[in-house]
Scaffold this motif. Structure first.
Motif, PDB file in Angstrom:
ATOM      1  N   GLU A  89     -11.026   2.700   0.020  1.00 31.92           N
ATOM      2  CA  GLU A  89     -10.122   2.335  -1.063  1.00 31.92           C
ATOM      3  C   GLU A  89     -10.809   2.422  -2.401  1.00 31.92           C
ATOM      4  O   GLU A  89     -10.215   2.164  -3.424  1.00 31.92           O
ATOM      5  N   GLU A  90     -12.081   2.807  -2.435  1.00 32.72           N
ATOM      6  CA  GLU A  90     -12.848   2.892  -3.658  1.00 32.72           C
ATOM      7  C   GLU A  90     -13.213   4.339  -3.919  1.00 32.72           C
ATOM      8  O   GLU A  90     -14.265   4.811  -3.547  1.00 32.72           O
ATOM      9  N   VAL A 106      -8.183   7.879  -0.130  1.00 38.07           N
ATOM     10  CA  VAL A 106      -8.218   6.665  -0.955  1.00 38.07           C
ATOM     11  C   VAL A 106      -6.841   6.014  -0.967  1.00 38.07           C
ATOM     12  O   VAL A 106      -5.833   6.668  -1.260  1.00 38.07           O
ATOM     13  N   ILE A 145       0.884  -1.164   0.000  1.00 34.84           N
ATOM     14  CA  ILE A 145       0.000   0.000   0.000  1.00 34.84           C
ATOM     15  C   ILE A 145       0.922   1.214   0.000  1.00 34.84           C
ATOM     16  O   ILE A 145       1.580   1.512   1.001  1.00 34.84           O
ATOM     17  N   HIS A 146       0.994   1.893  -1.137  1.00 38.55           N
ATOM     18  CA  HIS A 146       2.073   2.863  -1.339  1.00 38.55           C
ATOM     19  C   HIS A 146       1.633   4.322  -1.356  1.00 38.55           C
ATOM     20  O   HIS A 146       2.480   5.228  -1.362  1.00 38.55           O
ATOM     21  N   LYS A 147       0.317   4.570  -1.357  1.00 39.55           N
ATOM     22  CA  LYS A 147      -0.116   5.968  -1.457  1.00 39.55           C
ATOM     23  C   LYS A 147      -1.492   6.134  -0.834  1.00 39.55           C
ATOM     24  O   LYS A 147      -2.321   5.230  -0.872  1.00 39.55           O
ATOM     25  N   TYR A 152      -3.934   3.491  -2.414  1.00 36.19           N
ATOM     26  CA  TYR A 152      -3.443   2.968  -3.693  1.00 36.19           C
ATOM     27  C   TYR A 152      -2.426   1.873  -3.386  1.00 36.19           C
ATOM     28  O   TYR A 152      -1.580   2.040  -2.490  1.00 36.19           O
ATOM     29  N   SER A 153      -2.501   0.779  -4.140  1.00 40.47           N
ATOM     30  CA  SER A 153      -1.625  -0.361  -3.863  1.00 40.47           C
ATOM     31  C   SER A 153      -0.931  -0.850  -5.130  1.00 40.47           C
ATOM     32  O   SER A 153      -1.384  -0.596  -6.243  1.00 40.47           O
ATOM     33  N   SER A 154       0.164  -1.559  -4.913  1.00 39.80           N
ATOM     34  CA  SER A 154       0.918  -2.176  -5.996  1.00 39.80           C
ATOM     35  C   SER A 154       1.116  -3.653  -5.706  1.00 39.80           C
ATOM     36  O   SER A 154       1.295  -4.048  -4.547  1.00 39.80           O
ATOM     37  N   ASP A 173      -0.337  -1.826 -10.790  1.00 34.29           N
ATOM     38  CA  ASP A 173      -1.244  -1.022  -9.986  1.00 34.29           C
ATOM     39  C   ASP A 173      -2.521  -1.828  -9.729  1.00 34.29           C
ATOM     40  O   ASP A 173      -2.998  -2.555 -10.607  1.00 34.29           O
ATOM     41  N   ARG A 225      -6.382  -2.057  -7.071  1.00 32.37           N
ATOM     42  CA  ARG A 225      -7.176  -1.642  -5.927  1.00 32.37           C
ATOM     43  C   ARG A 225      -6.695  -2.432  -4.712  1.00 32.37           C
ATOM     44  O   ARG A 225      -6.308  -3.598  -4.828  1.00 32.37           O
ATOM     45  N   THR A 226      -6.747  -1.801  -3.567  1.00 30.06           N
ATOM     46  CA  THR A 226      -6.218  -2.438  -2.361  1.00 30.06           C
ATOM     47  C   THR A 226      -6.941  -3.744  -2.040  1.00 30.06           C
ATOM     48  O   THR A 226      -6.319  -4.738  -1.667  1.00 30.06           O
TER      49      THR A 226
END
Length: 214
Positions: free
Chosen positions: A149-150, A88, A81-83, A90-92, A105, A107-108
């Motif tokens: 997260e949405e 909201v 989870i980077h941002k 943002y995850s990678s 990229d 969704r978490t």
């Protein structure tokens, strides 16, 4: 920036806000919790991955991705989870194939659903956890203003009243409404089988939760 590992504490269903779920993540080696609002489908997918005794007759979307990745030797190494922007997350997803890493990229909720299926660790940058982590009394707390997260489906600051799961035996399922208390164990087992065959996984998770409580 340093990373902090997270584990899944449980999923909570709001009794006051239909269709709203909260995924509760624990800080490894710490006391902070990270509550994230997720959709019903993603909550079901995560609950099924946690509940080993519910086996869908056909693969869900995240199961299909796992089967596809296995077939082509793609490994999900970790989720980060980077941002955090306007409430909201943002995850990678960090993937590897033939020794080559790729960053996707996601969704978490989707990233965490896949991490469970690959037994991959989940991380968050420390500065994000410092900003959004909370100290939560899981036994009797109702938590407002959970982060979403949405971004396209939830407001930036989602008002969400939630009774958070605290009992370990409820850790693997969405909190059940007490509508199954009057059924016998055999009836519950039959209803569970029928719900899984009908691919009604939300109902199956609630029945399984009642069985676990017995």
């Amino acid at each position: 920036m340093s990373l902090v590992r997270l584990t899944i504490k449980g999923i909570s269903y709001s009794q006051t806000q239909n269709g709203a779920y909260a995924l509760i993540l624990d800080e490894v080696g710490g006391e902070r919790k990270l509550p994230i609002v997720i959709g019903a489908y993603e909550a079901q997918s995560i609950a099924i991955a946690l509940e080993k005794e519910i086996n869908p007759p056909r693969p869900l979307t995240h199961d299909l991705f796992k089967n596809f990745a296995d077939r082509f030797d793609i490994v999900v190494k970790q989720v980060i989870i980077h941002k955090l922007v306007d409430g909201v997350f943002y995850s990678s997803i960090i993937c590897e194939r033939d020794g080559i890493e790729e960053i996707l990229d996601a969704r978490t909720s989707d990233a965490i659903a896949l991490a469970l299926r690959f037994d991959s660790p989940i991380f968050i940058y420390k500065n994000i956890l410092d900003k959004s982590g909370i100290y939560l009394n899981l036994e009797n707390t109702q938590q407002d203003n959970l982060t979403s997260e949405e971004g396209e489906e939830e407001s930036d600051e989602t008002l969400f009243k939630s009774e958070v799961l605290s009992d370990q035996e409820k850790n693997d399922a969405v909190l059940s409404e007490n509508i199954y208390q009057g059924y016998s164990m055999q009836e519950l087992e039959n209803m569970l089988t029928a719900a899984v065959n009908d691919e009604d996984y939300e109902k199956a998770a609630k029945i399984r939760d009642e069985i676990s409580k017995r």
